[in-house]
Design a protein around this motif. Structure first.
Motif, PDB file in Angstrom:
ATOM      1  N   GLN A  33       0.878  -1.124  -0.017  1.00 53.55           N
ATOM      2  CA  GLN A  33      -0.115   0.222   0.128  1.00 53.55           C
ATOM      3  C   GLN A  33       0.831   1.249   0.036  1.00 53.55           C
ATOM      4  O   GLN A  33       0.141   2.329  -0.009  1.00 53.55           O
TER       5      GLN A  33
ATOM      6  N   SER B 102       3.142   2.237  -2.379  1.00 50.65           N
ATOM      7  CA  SER B 102       3.321   2.653  -3.746  1.00 50.65           C
ATOM      8  C   SER B 102       2.483   2.040  -4.961  1.00 50.65           C
ATOM      9  O   SER B 102       2.010   0.948  -4.483  1.00 50.65           O
ATOM     10  N   TYR B 103       2.268   2.538  -5.958  1.00 52.35           N
ATOM     11  CA  TYR B 103       1.458   2.265  -6.961  1.00 52.35           C
ATOM     12  C   TYR B 103       1.941   0.700  -7.848  1.00 52.35           C
ATOM     13  O   TYR B 103       1.366   0.128  -8.541  1.00 52.35           O
TER      14      TYR B 103
ATOM     15  N   THR C 192       1.994   6.169  -3.009  1.00 52.12           N
ATOM     16  CA  THR C 192       0.461   6.503  -2.537  1.00 52.12           C
ATOM     17  C   THR C 192       0.847   7.601  -1.582  1.00 52.12           C
ATOM     18  O   THR C 192       1.760   7.816  -0.908  1.00 52.12           O
ATOM     19  N   PRO C 193      -0.319   8.176  -1.218  1.00 50.26           N
ATOM     20  CA  PRO C 193      -0.605   9.171   0.024  1.00 50.26           C
ATOM     21  C   PRO C 193       0.306   8.451   1.551  1.00 50.26           C
ATOM     22  O   PRO C 193       0.821   9.136   2.039  1.00 50.26           O
TER      23      PRO C 193
ATOM     24  N   GLN D   1       4.182   8.434   0.765  1.00 55.76           N
ATOM     25  CA  GLN D   1       4.442   9.996   0.904  1.00 55.76           C
ATOM     26  C   GLN D   1       4.495  10.373   2.193  1.00 55.76           C
ATOM     27  O   GLN D   1       5.361  10.958   2.580  1.00 55.76           O
TER      28      GLN D   1
END
Length: 460
Positions: A53, A55-56, A86-87, A90
């Motif tokens: 969850q 990174s894409y 992803t948020p 980050q």
């Protein structure tokens, strides 16, 4: 009859880095604890960024490790664009930047202070070395001031950046990118949520002024900030603060002048801008960002060779001691210049602003600068051995950027092999903790009571 020597006298001859058993527990010196803390933070960050969850797209172990280390050491070099996280990912990066920039022990000390607990002397010494502070008397007040100053600066920066980005991206995303860049800028990290950093906002005066102000404030050093706060109440500034402020000013001015002169006719950089104001704005930003900020508003790979070399020098120097930035520090650079000036004038005592520089400070400056150059040489040796087809200038730039924890790159970071990336990881860690640790060992070492006869060697 033998004379008994007490343990108190024997302790004078022990090395400060030696682990001493106390009830079966090994005691770490402040530099060892700092390095261990950064390594543990890198390990935790690597695990969190490796989660699906975060990174894409799935990350390899070395991509997660490189990103976590770059965030903890507030460098900004990336092998994966931050926009691909992803948020949640980050947010992890942002947390690592904040903890790595302000120092993990500061947060521990703040928690203890808020709970009304008394800090152990070992922890106080550790925070003292983190901020390069010379007195333990007002350490608690300094810690509170550091946290308050950082949070207020980041909050103010977020609000000002939101004036530009909220209308463009909406409230939710606009506030997020404003907060991300404010924290990244104050901690001199250089991470951006966009692949091309701030190139799209090279003409925005608000973005340029706020971002540059944040990383300059973060790079002054918290001891300097503390003195400036007390200066309002009539307390005189120390020599360290005055030297830091003057050196920061003149290095920024020299960088700006060099940028305007060397890049004015370069169509790929300043020469491609249509107005004097735009050229001055971009030149200012690129003149101060090598102080280890890492943001860029033009393509670094398009700089001329002379400006590239000058940028490397500025990255090597870095910013203020005890700040969120790295490098050998501006005060170290000033002391080296003073030593050279004193020698050329036939004076054995370097001085500035009516004050002489103690010999231990001179030795520390020479040792820090030499250790930095050796670390750069070793890392560059690995990179040139591993990347035989890459440009030497590009590899040298990448190495100095890693040592100074700057984050500026000529676009080769993600193309480097795993051995080269691992070499950069070690360089980022040692560049962040190494000069501080070396300074501690020099300051903590005690004479062994043995004086040798003087000898002479030829120099030059």
């Amino acid at each position: 009859m033998r004379r008994r020597v007490s343990s108190r006298h024997l302790s004078r001859y022990r090395h400060p880095w030696r682990r001493l058993p106390h009830g079966g527990v090994l005691v770490l010196s402040p530099p060892e604890a700092l390095l261990l803390g950064f390594v543990l933070l890198c390990a935790v960050g690597t695990l969190l960024l490796s989660l699906p969850q975060a990174s894409y797209e799935p990350l390899t172990w070395h991509e997660a490790l490189f990103t976590a280390t770059s965030a903890v050491t507030v460098t900004g070099l990336v092998v994966v664009d931050t926009s691909l996280f992803t948020p949640f990912g980050q947010s992890v990066i942002l947390g690592l930047i904040q903890v790595g920039g302000l120092g993990f022990m500061t947060f521990a000390a703040l928690t203890m202070l808020l709970l009304g607990m008394r800090m152990p002397i070992q922890q106080r010494k550790l925070i003292k070395e983190t901020f390069n502070y010379t007195s333990l008397a007002e350490l608690s007040q300094l810690v509170r001031l550091v946290i308050l100053f950082a949070l207020l600066s980041e909050a103010l920066g977020t609000g000002l950046l939101a004036l530009s980005w909220v209308p463009e991206y909406g409230w939710e995303h606009g506030l997020w990118v404003s907060l991300f860049h404010a924290i990244s800028a104050f901690n001199n990290a250089g991470f951006s949520v966009w692949p091309n950093s701030l190139i799209d906002y090279a003409h925005d005066p608000l973005i340029n002024i706020v971002i540059s102000a944040l990383f300059i404030l973060g790079g002054l050093g918290f001891a300097v900030v503390g003195e400036l706060y007390q200066w309002r109440r009539g307390k005189l500034l120390s020599l360290h603060t005055r030297v830091t402020l003057w050196a920061t000013f003149w290095l920024a001015l020299a960088g700006l002048a060099a940028m305007l002169i060397l890049e004015w006719r370069n169509p790929a950089t300043l020469g491609g801008l249509d107005s004097f104001g735009a050229r001055l704005q971009v030149a200012w930003f690129q003149a101060v960002t090598p102080r280890t900020a890492g943001f860029n508003t033009l393509d670094i790979a398009e700089l001329t060779a002379p400006m590239t070399q000058l940028t490397m020098l500025l990255m090597f120097i870095g910013a203020g001691a005890g700040s969120t930035a790295s490098g050998i520090k501006v005060t170290t650079f000033v002391v080296l210049l003073l030593v050279a000036r004193a020698f050329l004038r036939g004076n054995n005592q370097p001085a500035i602003l009516g004050r002489s520089i103690p010999q231990v400070i001179v030795i520390k400056a020479v040792a820090v600068a030499l250790a930095g150059m050796l670390l750069i040489f070793l890392c560059l040796f690995v990179l040139t051995w591993s990347e035989s087809n890459a440009s030497f200038l590009d590899l040298a730039f990448e190495t100095v950027s890693a040592f100074g924890t700057v984050g500026l790159s000529r676009g080769i970071t993600d193309d480097l092999s795993i051995p080269s990336q691992l070499a950069l990881i070690v360089t980022m860690l040692l560049g962040r903790v190494g000069p501080l640790s070396l300074g501690y060992f020099i300051a903590a070492s005690k004479a062994r009571g043995i004086t040798y006869a003087r000898g002479s060697v030829q120099i030059g």
